[in-house]
Design an enzyme around this catalytic site. Structure first.
Site, mmCIF file in Angstrom:
data_model
loop_
_atom_site.group_PDB
_atom_site.id
_atom_site.type_symbol
_atom_site.label_atom_id
_atom_site.label_comp_id
_atom_site.label_asym_id
_atom_site.label_seq_id
_atom_site.Cartn_x
_atom_site.Cartn_y
_atom_site.Cartn_z
ATOM 1 N N HIS A 82 78.816 -17.241 -39.593
ATOM 2 C CA HIS A 82 78.629 -15.797 -39.434
ATOM 3 C C HIS A 82 77.178 -15.512 -39.050
ATOM 4 O O HIS A 82 76.895 -15.205 -37.901
ATOM 5 C CB HIS A 82 79.013 -15.058 -40.718
ATOM 6 C CG HIS A 82 78.868 -13.572 -40.609
ATOM 7 N ND1 HIS A 82 78.220 -12.832 -41.562
ATOM 8 C CD2 HIS A 82 79.280 -12.705 -39.660
ATOM 9 C CE1 HIS A 82 78.255 -11.550 -41.195
ATOM 10 N NE2 HIS A 82 78.892 -11.457 -40.050
ATOM 11 N N HIS A 92 77.495 -12.795 -46.922
ATOM 12 C CA HIS A 92 78.572 -11.796 -46.756
ATOM 13 C C HIS A 92 79.946 -12.358 -47.079
ATOM 14 O O HIS A 92 80.939 -11.948 -46.508
ATOM 15 C CB HIS A 92 78.581 -11.218 -45.335
ATOM 16 C CG HIS A 92 77.227 -10.976 -44.744
ATOM 17 N ND1 HIS A 92 76.615 -11.856 -43.889
ATOM 18 C CD2 HIS A 92 76.370 -9.949 -44.897
ATOM 19 C CE1 HIS A 92 75.424 -11.393 -43.546
ATOM 20 N NE2 HIS A 92 75.250 -10.241 -44.144
HETATM 21 S S1 FES Z 1 76.145 -15.506 -43.202
HETATM 22 FE FE1 FES Z 1 77.874 -16.264 -44.222
HETATM 23 S S2 FES Z 1 79.096 -14.533 -44.429
HETATM 24 FE FE2 FES Z 1 77.413 -13.757 -43.365
#
Ligand code: FES
Ligand code: SF4
Lengths: 212, 874
Positions: free
Chosen positions: A117, A139
């Site tokens: 992510h 997140h």
């Molecule tokens: S960096 Fe892993 S969920 Fe956003």
């Protein structure tokens, strides 16, 4: 602030699926931006430096011994860098067959430690009971390690990159990666060859794409 | 150019797979290990996410394929980033953010990247849905190859290409025919509410303005009714809050929505960072429930459909303890005299209560005693009491700042009582129009509706069943468009951006009816000759049948009944604008060429309107439509008249001004202060400086008196209906909703192998106890059958659905959960068409059925593509 560890520990107090106000604000404000992702090997644990001089430009994945069948214990991840020194991964014996798994029980897998992510470090978040890793401290993305790193639930737009493995006798080798490692434009550019990694000699080296 | 040479799945296989439920993508695809980087001189166009209400800011970086890509140093690429890119910077694009498009006829790379510079998804945060936007764009070598590219007419049973001229002539002639012969109410339009102001303005101009039919409804409802009606009636706009309010709250009551799953950035960027405690009201122990409980909040895992009882039960505890915010109530809550001023709303007059009446009602009705509430809702009494304390118990002199968030789990199970009881509870706790103390919908789609004309309520024959003489507007409610179809009164339906038959309740019954009126009707088109086709379709409308015009970007579950299919151009293919969940208006830039002959909806509607003889449709581009549309926003929550005025003063097109305002845009209503363009944080803002000029909605509640109204959300109106439709014998509740990785009817997800891989099939979350007693394991194929699917005429029909079992304690025993809009496996099949008696909105969530194992799926195998790991983990 170059270390994520205190934040991760703060989050661990609430059993994972939480971000403390302070941590999250730091994320929002870009406070984590200074946090170079730390390879788990410990050797380069201070900060990931920009590669000095000309970065490696590899045309094919190198080969690196990352563990041994006889020493690998169920549910105890081992860290290693691959294919570049700036790319941290973990090797784990899930104890149940997995897509892309090697070994007699098809249960040995390896994945990138960086959340696809926004680069959160997943170190310390392996869940042996679920054969999954997460939630990410940033997140909450969570990945299924028995199903080639797909999301259990995730904000990530890619699976967790899976390191392709081969067995030779008792040795476990990393031979390639399915999926782009967070932060990179190409898995074989903009870094230095991982320590212990060996480039294949002549033609017939490791294939770029292989069935996982 | 990144190619797919390593992949083992052909495009044809992908296309087939995309359209078939329960396809296993497992262990077939190998993800890319590289992505092109835009060169420093790439064109950068601001846009926002196509999908959920949050409307995250994105930028499209576009460059010709024959140009050198960018390099690894900040001065060599358009992100100004050094590689490797650091974490949480919003400067990294994944391979799923890249695609190849045609722009002005030439092949270009495009990377659609969450924008680190916006005020919404700060630092480039994003969800899996928006993060994969680049995979939605048309690319004939990818699964998006099946985009509709030319108008299609069903001739001898097959949809075949025809010209735009023929298509729009057929639509216009048939429309004129049915209106002249059967009146405007025989002409129906079902339209999306979200796909940009330019389009919604044009289509409502035709439907509600030029034609003025009462046979019109937005995509998600059978009637032209609002969504969270009880909240609206209380005078609180559904999108009154600013996102920063969620960050400032001490406690947030979240009713019928999982914001991590469905408004991801609202949660990960605003709610979680604020650290508020969460009272999570939901039948599911979903990821946000797990978060709530681990962070000092509480999960009230109520049984489906008991929201009104729970909301009122909590309100009663607050009243019993005198924890209500008396100062606030004294200042903003309407008195009996205030309510009498509500001349245009019979619901406010009928169900609005003064504080004294509200208090007497709740304290006087033993149904709302804690023990009874706990027994019926299934939530332990201690948790309910704890929730009341968190929301309202003052700590010394200080009240907790409580805010309230609701969505379809609340107002789509029992529309009016659920949303009314929630808004009254909120007012009691001091919420509504103060920093950190707000009430809002979490939201579904973005705010893309700009109505050109009001709904012609006077023409609707429908009346509230308990109408009393003297009720304002005669107790009228908008007509039910499904009922109208069943009664044979609709001769032509034009459906835009909605699957209709797989979205509204008692779906099997609607599909049967629509099929009989269209495909199975004797009158069918047998020639490409325009006049003959028109004559044959007139035969249909004059012999009890219906003509169906569908306008969309792909074929979908509705298409098999359509006579005429019109290809629309959408996101990224035309300059558009709309607002998101905190009323932020932005440009959605065109960055590539629409496929084939696809045209924006406003253009299509304009051609037909002109051929019908209407004037006022001579727009030359979407900016012109936009500037006209904005005229209708005056004085409302989305008032953008000042933005147009500001642009005009500078001699500019408003779309160009918006492009300059980029991904942050402006929060509406906007106003001019001197020569400055100023936005609005929150509506009904009780802290708004008295000496500053702003429209009424900015400073006061949205009622005649400007006060907020305590609306009576009466559980006793719910109770008998819920009992009637509750599971019997070995049935379980089978409720439905969204899930993080999928968006809506999956029109894009079907064509994003990465997303489809997570849920290759619709699923049934089933509790381990329910699974065990039926011999079900994760990955088994199960059927859900409901023999009591009452349709809109009150007839008892049946519905059947097959799903993949996902055994998890995310749902309680006796409750199953499935995705609402999985193509081919639609949950509406097992949901009765029960309407809210006050508002006519369906109880979409109240499904049930017998669950039984009917086989196994390959997904169960090691190489199966789907994950069955429990989702609420930590
Ligand atoms: S960096 Fe892993 S969920 Fe956003
Ligand atoms: S949270 Fe909503 S708006 Fe933001 S990227 Fe995801 S789907 Fe798009």
């Amino acid at each position: 602030m170059t270390d994520q560890t205190p934040k991760r520990d703060a989050a661990a107090n609430c059993d994972g699926l939480c971000v403390s106000r302070r941590t999250a604000l730091a994320i929002s404000a870009g406070g984590v931006a200074a946090g170079w992702i730390i390879p788990e090997s410990g050797a380069a644990a201070e900060a990931r430096p920009q590669p000095q001089g000309a970065a490696t430009e590899l045309n094919t994945y190198p080969r690196k011994r990352v563990g041994s069948l006889s020493k690998l214990k169920d549910g105890e991840p081992i860290s290693f860098t691959y294919p570049l020194e700036q790319q941290p991964n973990f090797l784990v014996k899930l104890g149940a067959p997995a897509q892309g798994g090697v070994g007699p029980d098809r249960d040995i897998v390896a994945f990138s430690s960086l959340c696809t992510h926004m680069g959160g470090n997943l170190r310390g978040r392996y869940r042996h009971d679920l054969k999954a890793i997460g939630p990410c401290p940033f997140h909450f993305s969570t990945f299924d390690l028995a199903k080639s790193g797909i999301a259990v639930h995730a904000s990530a737009t890619e699976r967790l990159p899976q390191v392709r493995l081969e067995i030779e006798g008792d040795d476990i080798y990393a031979v390639g990666v399915n999926g782009l490692v967070y932060g990179f434009r190409h898995n074989l550019r903009d870094g230095t060859l991982a320590s212990g990694a060996v480039l294949p000699q002549g033609p017939g080296g490791s294939q770029k794409t292989m069935r996982g | 150019m990144t190619d797919n040479s390593g992949k083992t799945v052909s495009r044809r296989e992908l296309l087939l797979a995309a359209r078939t439920p329960t396809v296993d993508f497992g262990a077939y695809d190998i993800p890319e290990d590289q992505v092109p980087v835009p060169p420093a001189n790439a064109q950068v166009l601001p846009t926002a996410c196509e999908y959920c209400i949050v409307g995250c800011g994105y930028k499209a970086y576009v460059w010709p394929v024959d140009e050198r890509p960018g390099g690894a140093k900040a001065d060599l690429n358009a992100y100004r980033a050094n590689y490797p890119v650091q974490s949480a910077t919003g400067k990294w694009a994944s391979p799923n953010m890249h695609n190849i498009v045609r722009r002005n006829g030439k092949l270009h790379h495009v990377v659609v990247v969450p924008d680190g510079e916006t005020a919404v998804n700060r630092a480039g945060n994003h969800s899996i849905r928006g993060g994969t936007l680049a995979q939605k764009v048309f690319n004939p070598t990818k699964p998006t190859a099946d985009r509709l590219q030319s108008p299609l007419l069903r001739v001898r049973g097959m949809l075949q290409p025809i010209s735009w001229d023929t298509a729009t002539s057929i639509a216009a002639e048939l429309s004129k025919h049915v209106i002249a012969k059967y009146g405007e109410a025989s002409w129906a339009m079902r339209y999306y509410s979200y796909h940009f102001w330019e389009n919604t303005y044009a289509l409502t101009k035709l439907a509600l303005g030029s034609i003025a039919t009462p046979n019109a409804a937005e995509h998600d409802k059978p009637t032209a009714e609002n969504d969270a009606t009880g909240l609206d009636d209380s005078g609180v706009d559904g999108f009154s809050a600013a996102y920063k309010d969620w960050q400032e709250a001490d406690v947030i009551y979240i009713s019928g929505v999982d914001p991590y799953e469905n408004q991801t950035i609202l949660f990960t960027e605003w709610i979680a960072p604020g650290g508020a405690k969460i009272v999570f009201v939901n039948p599911r122990k979903s990821p946000t429930a797990a978060y709530a409980e681990r962070n000092g909040g509480v999960h009230l895992q109520l049984l489906p459909g008991t929201d009104a009882l729970l909301n009122n039960g909590i309100a009663r505890i607050i009243l019993e303890n005198g924890w209500e915010d008396s100062t606030w109530i004294g200042k903003v809550v309407a008195t009996a005299e205030d309510i009498k001023q509500e001349k245009s709303s019979w619901r406010r007059v009928r169900f609005g209560l003064s504080f004294a009446e509200y208090k007497a009602w709740l304290l006087g009705d033993n149904e709302y005693q804690l023990d009874n509430v706990a027994r019926i809702t299934g939530v332990p009494a201690a948790k309910i009491r704890w929730a009341a304390e968190m929301l309202a118990q003052p700590r010394g002199q200080i009240r907790p700042k409580a805010s309230f968030l609701l969505e379809k789990g609340n107002y789509w199970s029992f529309n009016f009582p659920n949303s009314a009881s929630l808004s009254a509870l909120g007012l009691l706790c001091g919420a509504g129009g103060r920093p950190g103390q707000v009430m809002s919908r979490a939201g579904g789609h973005q705010r893309g509706m700009m109505k050109a004309a009001g709904y012609p309520l006077a023409k609707s024959p429908a009346v509230y069943h308990d109408f009393r003489p003297g009720d304002p507007s005669g107790g009228k409610i908008p007509l039910n468009t499904d009922e109208w179809v069943f009664q044979g009164k609709t001769r032509l339906t034009w459906a835009l951006g909605t699957t209709w038959v797989t979205a509204l309740s008692a779906g099997q019954s609607i599909r049967d009816k629509v099929s009989a009126l269209t495909r199975r009707h004797a009158a069918q088109v047998t020639s490409f000759d325009k006049d003959q086709a028109i004559a044959e379709l007139k035969q249909r409308t004059d012999n009890g049948g219906m003509v169906l015009i569908q306008q969309d970007i792909y074929q979908n579950d509705l298409t098999e009944y359509a006579d005429l299919v019109l290809p629309a151009a959408g996101w990224g293919e035309e300059d558009f604008a709309r607002a998101q969940g905190e009323r932020r208006l932005r440009i959605y830039s065109k960055f590539y060429d629409a496929p084939g002959e696809a045209k924006p909806d406003w253009w299509i509607v304009a051609q037909v309107a002109k051929k019908m003889g209407f004037s006022g449709y001579d727009w030359k581009d979407s900016n012109e439509v936009f500037e006209e549309a904005v005229g209708k926003s005056k004085g409302g929550a989305y008032d953008a008249t000042a933005v147009v005025e500001f642009a005009k003063k500078q001699g500019r097109r408003t779309h160009d001004l918006l492009r300059e305002m980029s991904t942050t845009g402006i929060q509406l209503p906007a106003r001019l202060e001197g020569d400055k363009l100023v936005g609005t944080d929150r509506l009904h803002d009780q802290t708004f400086p008295a000496n500053r000029d702003a429209s009424k909605i900015v400073k006061q509640f949205n009622t005649a008196s400007g006060k907020a109204i305590l609306m009576k959300g009466d559980w006793l109106t719910v109770k008998p209906v819920r009992e009637k439709f509750a599971p019997k014998a070995d049935e379980i509740w089978v409720i439905n909703g969204r899930i993080n990785e999928l968006w809506q009817t999956m029109y894009d997800d079907l064509r994003k192998p990465f997303s489809k891989r997570r849920y290759p099939s619709n699923f049934l979350f089933i509790n381990p106890a329910d699974a065990k007693s039926r011999g079900i394991e994760s990955g088994d194929l199960v059927s859900v059958e409901n023999d009591f699917v009452v349709n809109i005429l009150g007839e008892v029909t049946k519905g059947s659905l097959s799903l993949v079992a996902y055994v998890t304690d995310e749902v309680a025993a006796g409750v199953g959960y499935t995705y609402s809009f999985y193509p081919g496996q639609n949950s509406n099949t097992i949901v009765p068409a029960v309407t809210d008696p006050v508002t006519g909105v369906y109880n979409y969530k109240i499904g049930k059925g017998r669950v039984r194992k009917i086989g196994e799926t390959p997904l169960k195998q090691v190489d199966g593509g789907m994950s069955f790991v429990p989702r609420s983990i930590g």
